[in-house]
Design a protein around this motif. Structure first.
Motif, PDB file in Angstrom:
ATOM      1  N   GLY A 169      12.311  14.245  68.171  1.00 25.74           N
ATOM      2  CA  GLY A 169      13.166  14.235  66.993  1.00 25.74           C
ATOM      3  C   GLY A 169      13.170  12.911  66.275  1.00 25.74           C
ATOM      4  O   GLY A 169      12.408  11.998  66.597  1.00 25.74           O
TER       5      GLY A 169
ATOM      6  N   TRP B  76      15.704  18.078  63.008  1.00 26.65           N
ATOM      7  CA  TRP B  76      14.902  17.376  64.016  1.00 26.65           C
ATOM      8  C   TRP B  76      15.637  16.188  64.622  1.00 26.65           C
ATOM      9  O   TRP B  76      15.106  15.513  65.493  1.00 26.65           O
ATOM     10  CB  TRP B  76      13.594  16.908  63.406  1.00 26.65           C
ATOM     11  CG  TRP B  76      12.607  18.039  63.301  1.00 26.65           C
ATOM     12  CD1 TRP B  76      12.476  18.909  62.266  1.00 26.65           C
ATOM     13  CD2 TRP B  76      11.628  18.394  64.266  1.00 26.65           C
ATOM     14  NE1 TRP B  76      11.487  19.814  62.535  1.00 26.65           N
ATOM     15  CE2 TRP B  76      10.942  19.508  63.764  1.00 26.65           C
ATOM     16  CE3 TRP B  76      11.270  17.901  65.526  1.00 26.65           C
ATOM     17  CZ2 TRP B  76       9.919  20.136  64.455  1.00 26.65           C
ATOM     18  CZ3 TRP B  76      10.236  18.510  66.198  1.00 26.65           C
ATOM     19  CH2 TRP B  76       9.584  19.619  65.680  1.00 26.65           C
TER      20      TRP B  76
ATOM     21  N   ALA C 170      17.610  16.526  68.640  1.00 25.75           N
ATOM     22  CA  ALA C 170      17.190  17.802  69.199  1.00 25.75           C
ATOM     23  C   ALA C 170      17.132  17.725  70.719  1.00 25.75           C
ATOM     24  O   ALA C 170      16.825  16.708  71.276  1.00 25.75           O
ATOM     25  CB  ALA C 170      15.825  18.169  68.642  1.00 25.75           C
TER      26      ALA C 170
END
Length: 265
Positions: free
Chosen positions: A119, A262, A265
């Motif tokens: 992420g 993202w 995550a």
């Protein structure tokens, strides 16, 4: 007395009522058709002639419409040309993103690790500058792509950064190459400006031409890229609108929503 005006006292009640009715009608007609229209035009002109209000209105126009708006009048041309915000919106003047991100890659050796477990983490500008000095390829500034010149290729966000920070784009180019003096040639291709880009252009007959293009003090412009295309055409090559790609380093072209998906995550 013959020829003399009749006094108001001499008018009958019916004549006086008719006279008042005519006066009211004439006044009402002038107010609705003339005065009201003049007031509307006056208010509109006042808005469009007020620099701050006009700038705020023009700020909401798409880039192409904003460019064409310069032809409306000298007033509009002056407001657009002297407004830093509108010049940045048109990619003529550089601007900073103010949003920096770090990509945290997962451990490829861990089979349980998936792309979802990788992420982005938002970092400060100071952190970004320090990491750049250290040569870290996984930090980025959030950027904007000049949509008048390019179309994003819509790769997944993790795919866009897996090559160490390179972003890729598909053109088509919407501008005529042969216009040597068009103002769009001064447009930056990205905001914040990219100091250098790598190109991968396909020409016909089959010819894959890769080049590093550096910009001037303000960054790489559309004119810088088209110079490469023009040189190839002078050599007898024809270029394919759908098969060009541009890559930049250090800039991340993503929407806030995409980054949020993202992050953490």
């Amino acid at each position: 007395m013959a020829g003399s005006k009749r006094r108001a006292d001499d008018l009958s009640d019916g004549e006086r009522a008719h006279k008042r009715s005519d006066t009211r009608y004439e006044t009402f007609k002038a107010t609705t058709r003339s005065d009201t229209q003049s007031r509307k035009e006056g208010v509109s002109n006042a808005v469009l002639l007020t620099t701050e209000l006009l700038e705020n209105i023009l700020h909401h126009l798409p880039m192409k419409d904003l460019l064409l708006a310069q032809r409306v009048s000298r007033k509009w041309q002056g407001v657009i040309g002297q407004s830093k915000r509108l010049q940045q919106q048109l990619f003529f003047t550089p601007k900073e993103s103010g949003s920096c991100w770090e990509f945290e890659a997962g451990d490829d050796e861990d089979e349980s690790e998936t792309a979802v477990q990788r992420g982005f983490r938002k970092i400060t500008i100071a952190e970004h500058i320090e990491r750049i000095k250290q040569g870290d390829p996984w930090v980025y500034e959030l950027g904007e792509l000049n949509t008048l010149l390019f179309r994003s290729d819509n790769f997944r966000l993790d795919e866009r950064v897996e090559d160490g920070g390179y972003e890729s784009f598909i053109s088509p180019w919407y501008m005529p190459v042969w216009d040597k003096h068009a103002s769009w040639r001064r447009m930056l291709i990205t905001q914040p400006p990219a100091a250098r880009v790598s190109t991968d252009f396909d020409f016909e007959p089959a010819f894959d031409h890769c080049e590093h293009v550096s910009g001037g003090q303000t960054g790489v412009t559309a004119g810088d890229l088209f110079k490469e295309v023009e040189d190839a055409e002078d050599a007898g090559c024809e270029w394919d609108f759908e098969r060009h790609s541009i890559t930049t380093t250090g800039l991340l072209f993503a929407s806030p929503t995409e980054l949020e998906e993202w992050s953490d995550a």
